[in-house]
Scaffold this active site. Structure first.
Site, mmCIF file in Angstrom:
data_model
loop_
_atom_site.group_PDB
_atom_site.id
_atom_site.type_symbol
_atom_site.label_atom_id
_atom_site.label_comp_id
_atom_site.label_asym_id
_atom_site.label_seq_id
_atom_site.Cartn_x
_atom_site.Cartn_y
_atom_site.Cartn_z
ATOM 1 N N HIS A 180 -30.643 56.467 60.731
ATOM 2 C CA HIS A 180 -31.476 56.467 61.947
ATOM 3 C C HIS A 180 -32.245 55.165 62.088
ATOM 4 C CE1 HIS A 180 -35.602 57.582 60.424
ATOM 5 N NE2 HIS A 180 -34.949 58.271 59.509
ATOM 6 N N ASP A 201 -37.574 54.272 55.365
ATOM 7 C CA ASP A 201 -37.245 55.355 56.309
ATOM 8 C C ASP A 201 -37.199 54.814 57.732
ATOM 9 O OD1 ASP A 201 -36.827 57.813 57.476
ATOM 10 O OD2 ASP A 201 -38.869 58.530 57.184
ATOM 11 N N GLU A 235 -34.572 60.115 65.647
ATOM 12 C CA GLU A 235 -34.429 61.097 64.557
ATOM 13 C C GLU A 235 -35.761 61.744 64.221
ATOM 14 O OE1 GLU A 235 -34.481 62.453 60.293
ATOM 15 O OE2 GLU A 235 -35.693 60.922 61.251
ATOM 16 N N GLU A 236 -36.816 60.904 64.164
ATOM 17 C CA GLU A 236 -38.129 61.381 63.717
ATOM 18 C C GLU A 236 -38.757 62.391 64.680
ATOM 19 O OE1 GLU A 236 -39.121 60.772 60.846
ATOM 20 O OE2 GLU A 236 -38.594 58.752 60.212
ATOM 21 N N ASP A 263 -30.138 57.966 54.796
ATOM 22 C CA ASP A 263 -31.532 58.002 55.234
ATOM 23 C C ASP A 263 -32.402 57.918 53.977
ATOM 24 O OD1 ASP A 263 -33.957 58.387 56.396
ATOM 25 O OD2 ASP A 263 -33.537 60.367 57.231
ATOM 26 N N HIS A 339 -43.594 57.139 56.807
ATOM 27 C CA HIS A 339 -44.392 57.541 57.966
ATOM 28 C C HIS A 339 -45.810 56.974 57.924
ATOM 29 C CE1 HIS A 339 -41.569 61.307 58.149
ATOM 30 N NE2 HIS A 339 -40.936 60.156 58.358
#
Ligand code: BES
Ligand code: ZN
Length: 371
Positions: A180, A201, A235-236, A263, A339
């Site tokens: 992603h 990520d 994706e998130e 990922d 994140h």
């Protein structure tokens, strides 16, 4: 039997900060949190739900199914005969593995995480990063007339990117290698503008996909089946891009024979083992992928679990396609910086990332050429 969304309500609601959060769309979204639970939620409700539970040590995924409310539970699996397969393409794969370069991986992660430090699905950099990925695919394949590169548009700003190498003898059978392209910072603030480098990520996965494509292009390799390299948008926010693509492929009756998801590939756990996710994947293809690790990468692997539909492989699994998800760290040893603004290049291990690029090259050739 639980369906592929078989996870418990308790797990579902324990969303932690480093795990997935919510759609930032203005109108209410239909959020699926278990096989039987779907509810319309506002942006605020979803964000609050995610942020409330920093303390739970694990993630609680969800799918935003607003645009895909009806799923076919029918499992096609006509192409999933991997249970008994052995690696057969050693001659080609071994030659290609020597070409995988850690410095190329690093350069891609650096560009994605610093030139586009917020790849949120609705941000300008989110769009810019997808164009950047498209341009890399184009640059690497401009000497080939069997390759096409396209943006796949969605109902939000960021498009996905698909680079396709046409198969020589079985062009209708498709092998997908994806990652992603979007990133997010789920700490408090405006998701559109906060620093969200997403180096691990999932710039790491996109770098893996780009390096695999480069190795194949530079070697002159022509696959028997069609190979498609995908950078998924959104994706998130609930697997938005990959659900759109998987559904459009299903509607077009495309024969996707195998899907690999990359990922998070560059932040190893203490043991430095490859973790092979065993839920929401195809068991036969997963077994075969472990054999590819043993044969070509020669690094120990361990079984690992997401416990929910945690990445884009699940969008394919749900529609009956065979998917696999090799991951960087065993259960409990995950990268806690994802994140946040601290998911940066300097915390990553390119040597470890190289193992996944080798695995992706092996996967591409074995699945595209093998019986
Ligand atoms: N890369 C993560 C998935 C992940 C995180 C796998 C940690 C294993 C360990 C992915 O980008 C993500 O954040 N997924 C969300 C779910 C998604 C459907 C919104 C998550 O994990 O909560
Ligand atoms: Zn994530």
């Amino acid at each position: 039997m639980l369906s592929q969304f078989g996870f418990s309500g308790a797990v579902l609601l324990s969303l932690s900060l480093f795990c997935g959060s919510a759609s930032a769309a203005k109108s209410p979204r239909l959020i699926q949190t278990s096989p039987t639970q779907r509810q319309w939620m506002s942006e605020r409700e979803i964000l609050d739900l995610s942020r409330k539970s920093h303390d739970a040590g694990h993630c609680g995924g969800f799918m935003d199914v607003t645009d895909h409310p009806v799923k076919k539970a029918e499992f096609l699996r006509p192409f999933s005969g991997y249970q008994d397969r052995l690696p057969t393409e050693q001659a080609v794969v071994s030659r290609l593995l020597a070409e995988v370069s850690a410095s190329n991986l690093e350069a891609s992660v650096k560009s994605l995480s610093t030139v586009f430090p917020n790849r949120f699905y609705q941000s300008l950099d989110g769009v810019g990063s997808s164009h950047w990925i498209r341009d890399r695919f184009l640059e690497m394949s401009n000497h080939r007339n069997d390759v096409t590169v396209q943006l796949f548009k969605h109902g939000f700003a960021q498009p996905s990117v698909i680079a396709r190498i046409q198969g020589k003898s079985r062009p209708d059978e498709i092998v997908v290698i994806g990652a992603h392209e979007d990133s997010v910072n789920w700490q408090s603030g405006d998701e559109r503008s906060m620093i969200a480098p997403g180096a691990d990520d999932d710039a790491s996965g996109v770098a893996t996909v780009l390096e695999t494509f480069r190795v194949l292009m530079e070697s002159g390799y022509q696959p028997e089946r069609t190979l498609e390299f995908m950078a998924y948008a959104g994706e998130e926010l609930g697997l938005l891009g990959s659900q759109d693509i998987a559904e459009s492929y299903q509607k077009a009756h495309k024969k996707v024979v195998a899907v690999a998801q990359f990922d998070m590939t560059m932040y190893p756990g203490a043991s430095k083992h490859i973790a092979v996710i065993t839920d929401y994947v195809d068991p036969g293809l997963t077994r075969f992928t472990k054999m590819l690790v043993d044969t070509y990468v020669k690094v120990p692997w361990v079984d690992a679990h997401c416990g929910y539909a945690c990445s884009d492989h699940a969008s394919w699994t749900e529609l009956g396609y065979a998917s696999v998800f090799p991951f960087e760290a065993p259960d409990g040893e995950e990268n806690r910086k994802i994140h946040t603004a601290e998911d940066t290049l300097n915390i990553l291990d390119m040597g470890f990332g190289e193992h996944f690029a080798k695995l992706a090259v092996a996967f591409a050739v074995e699945l595209a050429n093998g019986k």
